[in-house]
Scaffold this motif. Structure first.
Motif, PDB file in Angstrom:
ATOM      1  N   ARG A  28       1.010  -1.213  -0.280  1.00  0.00           N
ATOM      2  CA  ARG A  28      -0.369  -0.187   0.249  1.00  0.00           C
ATOM      3  C   ARG A  28       0.547   0.730   0.179  1.00  0.00           C
ATOM      4  O   ARG A  28       0.350   2.354  -0.450  1.00  0.00           O
ATOM      5  N   ARG A  29       1.830   1.465   0.815  1.00  0.00           N
ATOM      6  CA  ARG A  29       3.043   2.629   0.927  1.00  0.00           C
ATOM      7  C   ARG A  29       3.299   2.760  -0.607  1.00  0.00           C
ATOM      8  O   ARG A  29       3.916   3.900  -1.242  1.00  0.00           O
ATOM      9  N   ILE A  30       3.717   1.867  -1.321  1.00  0.00           N
ATOM     10  CA  ILE A  30       4.271   1.953  -2.217  1.00  0.00           C
ATOM     11  C   ILE A  30       2.942   2.264  -3.466  1.00  0.00           C
ATOM     12  O   ILE A  30       3.815   2.952  -4.613  1.00  0.00           O
ATOM     13  N   LEU A  31       2.256   2.187  -3.472  1.00  0.00           N
ATOM     14  CA  LEU A  31       0.783   2.510  -4.411  1.00  0.00           C
ATOM     15  C   LEU A  31       1.365   3.576  -4.482  1.00  0.00           C
ATOM     16  O   LEU A  31       0.230   4.514  -4.743  1.00  0.00           O
ATOM     17  N   MET A  32       0.829   3.793  -2.681  1.00  0.00           N
ATOM     18  CA  MET A  32       0.739   5.735  -2.375  1.00  0.00           C
ATOM     19  C   MET A  32       1.691   6.537  -2.903  1.00  0.00           C
ATOM     20  O   MET A  32       1.596   7.285  -3.817  1.00  0.00           O
ATOM     21  N   ARG A  33       2.817   6.031  -2.884  1.00  0.00           N
ATOM     22  CA  ARG A  33       4.114   7.126  -3.784  1.00  0.00           C
ATOM     23  C   ARG A  33       4.271   7.005  -4.759  1.00  0.00           C
ATOM     24  O   ARG A  33       4.125   8.192  -5.291  1.00  0.00           O
ATOM     25  N   LEU A  34       3.940   5.731  -5.708  1.00  0.00           N
ATOM     26  CA  LEU A  34       3.564   5.775  -6.544  1.00  0.00           C
ATOM     27  C   LEU A  34       2.134   7.335  -7.472  1.00  0.00           C
ATOM     28  O   LEU A  34       2.627   7.869  -8.549  1.00  0.00           O
ATOM     29  N   ASP A  35       1.427   7.029  -7.011  1.00  0.00           N
ATOM     30  CA  ASP A  35       0.443   7.565  -6.983  1.00  0.00           C
ATOM     31  C   ASP A  35       0.786   8.946  -6.950  1.00  0.00           C
ATOM     32  O   ASP A  35      -0.326  10.152  -7.326  1.00  0.00           O
ATOM     33  N   GLN A  36       1.456   9.659  -5.907  1.00  0.00           N
ATOM     34  CA  GLN A  36       1.961  11.066  -5.816  1.00  0.00           C
ATOM     35  C   GLN A  36       2.936  11.413  -6.670  1.00  0.00           C
ATOM     36  O   GLN A  36       2.502  12.666  -7.010  1.00  0.00           O
ATOM     37  N   VAL A  37       3.664  10.483  -6.813  1.00  0.00           N
ATOM     38  CA  VAL A  37       4.803  11.177  -8.475  1.00  0.00           C
ATOM     39  C   VAL A  37       4.240  10.880  -9.663  1.00  0.00           C
ATOM     40  O   VAL A  37       4.137  12.029 -10.549  1.00  0.00           O
ATOM     41  N   ARG A  38       2.678  10.493  -9.469  1.00  0.00           N
ATOM     42  CA  ARG A  38       2.906   9.781 -10.814  1.00  0.00           C
ATOM     43  C   ARG A  38       1.135  11.387 -10.905  1.00  0.00           C
ATOM     44  O   ARG A  38       1.152  12.549 -12.158  1.00  0.00           O
ATOM     45  N   SER A  39       0.960  12.223  -9.938  1.00  0.00           N
ATOM     46  CA  SER A  39      -0.445  13.122  -9.519  1.00  0.00           C
ATOM     47  C   SER A  39       1.118  14.748 -10.099  1.00  0.00           C
ATOM     48  O   SER A  39       0.813  15.215  -9.634  1.00  0.00           O
ATOM     49  N   SER A  40       1.918  14.461  -9.402  1.00  0.00           N
ATOM     50  CA  SER A  40       3.035  15.727  -9.612  1.00  0.00           C
ATOM     51  C   SER A  40       3.793  15.545 -10.714  1.00  0.00           C
ATOM     52  O   SER A  40       3.934  17.301 -10.815  1.00  0.00           O
ATOM     53  N   ALA A  41       3.448  14.810 -11.505  1.00  0.00           N
ATOM     54  CA  ALA A  41       4.395  15.057 -12.860  1.00  0.00           C
ATOM     55  C   ALA A  41       3.658  16.222 -13.760  1.00  0.00           C
ATOM     56  O   ALA A  41       2.402  15.965 -13.926  1.00  0.00           O
ATOM     57  N   VAL A  42       4.580  16.299 -14.785  1.00  0.00           N
ATOM     58  CA  VAL A  42       4.130  17.304 -15.689  1.00  0.00           C
ATOM     59  C   VAL A  42       4.035  16.636 -16.894  1.00  0.00           C
ATOM     60  O   VAL A  42       4.904  16.504 -17.891  1.00  0.00           O
ATOM     61  N   ILE A  43       2.970  17.091 -17.829  1.00  0.00           N
ATOM     62  CA  ILE A  43       3.043  16.276 -18.928  1.00  0.00           C
ATOM     63  C   ILE A  43       3.509  17.319 -19.982  1.00  0.00           C
ATOM     64  O   ILE A  43       2.096  17.903 -20.035  1.00  0.00           O
ATOM     65  N   VAL A  44       3.959  16.634 -20.444  1.00  0.00           N
ATOM     66  CA  VAL A  44       5.104  18.061 -21.681  1.00  0.00           C
ATOM     67  C   VAL A  44       4.391  17.308 -23.020  1.00  0.00           C
ATOM     68  O   VAL A  44       4.091  16.308 -23.468  1.00  0.00           O
ATOM     69  N   SER A  45       3.315  18.437 -23.736  1.00  0.00           N
ATOM     70  CA  SER A  45       2.954  18.117 -25.136  1.00  0.00           C
ATOM     71  C   SER A  45       3.828  19.284 -26.010  1.00  0.00           C
ATOM     72  O   SER A  45       4.651  19.827 -26.110  1.00  0.00           O
TER      73      SER A  45
END
Length: 91
Positions: free
Chosen positions: A74-91
């Motif tokens: 669960r801690r791993i999945l929460m940290r992965l969600d945090q990384v994904r939500s803070s990532a900036v999408i560049v197009s």
């Protein structure tokens, strides 16, 4: 892909009840080794070459329980969600 493994380490096989000596001689002195504290490790690593990550949990005493494993995941999945939500999408 995330690779996860667990292990426990303790000195047990080096527990010498008697001292050591040359062949044919007797020793009444106790050896320097005693059983040690058991150290446990949960370790996970990410196989993502662009974003390699690692997670670990260490403790002493009892081994890995199902509840401890679930909480670690669960801690791993929460940290992965945090990384994904803070990532900036560049197009």
């Amino acid at each position: 892909m995330i690779d996860l493994d667990e292990c426990g380490v303790e000195v047990q096989s080096a527990d010498r009840h008697l001292g050591k000596s040359y062949v044919g001689k007797r020793v009444k002195q106790t050896g320097p080794y005693q059983k040690s504290t058991k150290y446990n490790l949960l370790l996970a690593i990410s196989g993502d070459g662009a974003n390699p990550r690692r997670w670990r949990d260490t403790w002493t005493g009892e081994g890995t329980t199902g509840l401890r494993m679930i909480e670690f995941i669960r801690r791993i999945l929460m940290r992965l969600d945090q990384v994904r939500s803070s990532a900036v999408i560049v197009s």
